[in-house]
Write a protein that holds these residues in place. Sequence first.
Motif, PDB file in Angstrom:
ATOM      1  N   LEU B 100       0.816  -1.212   0.000  1.00 50.42           N
ATOM      2  CA  LEU B 100       0.000   0.000   0.000  1.00 50.42           C
ATOM      3  C   LEU B 100       0.857   1.273   0.000  1.00 50.42           C
ATOM      4  O   LEU B 100       0.588   2.222  -0.740  1.00 50.42           O
ATOM      5  N   GLY B 101       1.926   1.267   0.820  1.00 52.29           N
ATOM      6  CA  GLY B 101       2.779   2.455   0.921  1.00 52.29           C
ATOM      7  C   GLY B 101       3.404   2.820  -0.417  1.00 52.29           C
ATOM      8  O   GLY B 101       3.520   4.004  -0.757  1.00 52.29           O
ATOM      9  N   GLU B 104       0.674   4.200  -2.691  1.00 50.94           N
ATOM     10  CA  GLU B 104       0.326   5.533  -2.189  1.00 50.94           C
ATOM     11  C   GLU B 104       1.385   6.559  -2.627  1.00 50.94           C
ATOM     12  O   GLU B 104       1.065   7.662  -3.068  1.00 50.94           O
ATOM     13  N   SER B 105       2.640   6.155  -2.516  1.00 50.48           N
ATOM     14  CA  SER B 105       3.735   7.048  -2.892  1.00 50.48           C
ATOM     15  C   SER B 105       3.652   7.410  -4.374  1.00 50.48           C
ATOM     16  O   SER B 105       3.837   8.568  -4.761  1.00 50.48           O
ATOM     17  N   ARG B 107       0.926   7.291  -6.313  1.00 46.81           N
ATOM     18  CA  ARG B 107      -0.277   8.103  -6.534  1.00 46.81           C
ATOM     19  C   ARG B 107      -0.030   9.551  -6.125  1.00 46.81           C
ATOM     20  O   ARG B 107      -0.376  10.486  -6.842  1.00 46.81           O
ATOM     21  N   ASP B 108       0.615   9.725  -4.973  1.00 46.10           N
ATOM     22  CA  ASP B 108       0.792  11.083  -4.458  1.00 46.10           C
ATOM     23  C   ASP B 108       1.903  11.849  -5.166  1.00 46.10           C
ATOM     24  O   ASP B 108       2.070  13.052  -4.950  1.00 46.10           O
ATOM     25  N   TYR B 144       1.179  19.338  -4.355  1.00 43.21           N
ATOM     26  CA  TYR B 144       0.823  18.273  -5.301  1.00 43.21           C
ATOM     27  C   TYR B 144       0.469  18.853  -6.664  1.00 43.21           C
ATOM     28  O   TYR B 144      -0.299  19.810  -6.766  1.00 43.21           O
ATOM     29  N   ARG B 149      -7.023  13.361  -7.461  1.00 43.77           N
ATOM     30  CA  ARG B 149      -7.095  12.051  -6.808  1.00 43.77           C
ATOM     31  C   ARG B 149      -8.489  11.759  -6.266  1.00 43.77           C
ATOM     32  O   ARG B 149      -8.749  10.688  -5.784  1.00 43.77           O
ATOM     33  N   GLU B 176       2.920  -5.075   4.973  1.00 42.12           N
ATOM     34  CA  GLU B 176       1.885  -4.552   4.101  1.00 42.12           C
ATOM     35  C   GLU B 176       1.762  -5.526   2.951  1.00 42.12           C
ATOM     36  O   GLU B 176       2.731  -5.744   2.230  1.00 42.12           O
ATOM     37  N   PHE B 187      -7.633   1.841  -5.234  1.00 37.31           N
ATOM     38  CA  PHE B 187      -6.948   2.812  -4.391  1.00 37.31           C
ATOM     39  C   PHE B 187      -6.648   4.102  -5.147  1.00 37.31           C
ATOM     40  O   PHE B 187      -6.653   5.193  -4.582  1.00 37.31           O
ATOM     41  N   MET B 188      -6.368   3.959  -6.436  1.00 37.31           N
ATOM     42  CA  MET B 188      -6.104   5.145  -7.250  1.00 37.31           C
ATOM     43  C   MET B 188      -7.379   5.947  -7.445  1.00 37.31           C
ATOM     44  O   MET B 188      -7.352   7.114  -7.759  1.00 37.31           O
ATOM     45  N   PRO B 190     -10.427   6.359  -5.259  1.00 33.05           N
ATOM     46  CA  PRO B 190     -11.115   6.011  -4.024  1.00 33.05           C
ATOM     47  C   PRO B 190     -12.593   6.352  -3.989  1.00 33.05           C
ATOM     48  O   PRO B 190     -13.352   5.745  -3.271  1.00 33.05           O
TER      49      PRO B 190
END
Lengths: 166, 197
Positions: B100-101, B104-105, B107-108, B144, B149, B176, B187-188, B190
């Motif tokens: 997940l991390g 997330e990284s 995506r962000d 960002y 998102r 994870e 997740f991308m 939500p």
Amino acid sequence: MKKYKAAKLIYRTPELRALLRSPGGTARKQALARASENVCHLSADLLPALYAELERAEEIVAAAPDPLPPSSMRELFECQSVIYNLAGTFGETALQRISANLSDLLADMIERGSCPSEPVHVHLRAAHMFAPGMPHVSEEALAMLLNHLASIRAFLRDGTREKMQA
Amino acid sequence: MARSANANFSKVQALIVDSDNFSVEILRQIFDGFGMPEAASASDGEAAMAVLQNGKFDLLVCEAMLKDMPGANLVRWVRSQANPRLRYMPILMLTGHTQLGNVESGRDSGVNVVIKKPVSPVVLYDRLVWAADSPRPFVETETYVGPDRRFKFTGMPEGGGRRQTDLVGDIGDAKEPNLSQDEIDGFMKPARMMVFE
């Protein structure tokens, strides 16, 4: 309180969209068939590379002191990423799963700074058992092996399997 | 773009950034099958920056873990450029480590899509077409720059395309777990509103 600038919203159509929608082109089904065929043709060249990477992994561990230092772990991690990708691409699922487990183990150990070499050896021996062209191993045996490898990782990470299960 | 519609890749210029030459070759062959001209490649982040500044690309495909920097740093650099062609270009991030991390990284950092390695043609095709067709606006804030998102999700990329071997989460007890491509997609995006079966 810190003031933040308002977010700007930009509505912009990517040029990629116009290119993809331009006249001509190929139907999805045909494009996918050609792409899959191209990847299949690669197997003749890349499966030997997979063997070479398995050998390279052995050499990295053999040349490193025990416990493995971070530099060797990182090198091995890169090597496993290649094995994972090649094995997955060419349908060597068992090898892909073993390689993923070793990658996860190495990621844990890189955080800690060192890793005993025995668990890595065990994974590498397992990987050789499932290398392309090796005799078939049953699904049950594979499941048992993966379970053992998961236990090794849990033990290294948490101290005991019981602690991890609790 | 409807599933049955043709997609014309013949003029798409792509840059692949990955230090794994085998991965680059596999991607090139997949793109060749789609009808794309031979994609350029760079083996690390610094080289990619130089190539991007001097070339004209419509698509960036970037591995999450480059030799000299995280792929997320390269993506942030692209999103910080004044040249709109670079700043707003569609970016696909590839990773074999889909905890997940990591997702997330990615995506962000401002990518359009995160794709799980090993890449299959169907997953790549559907996400690529979806990224090009996605009506998401770009968001620019102090922290960002990238596709919004939070947006209304109107369904999976057409074709669904997921390989059986994507689900490898049961191989270990990771801190994870690795996410499947479907979980990454979720997740991308939500704010899922509906899912077409």
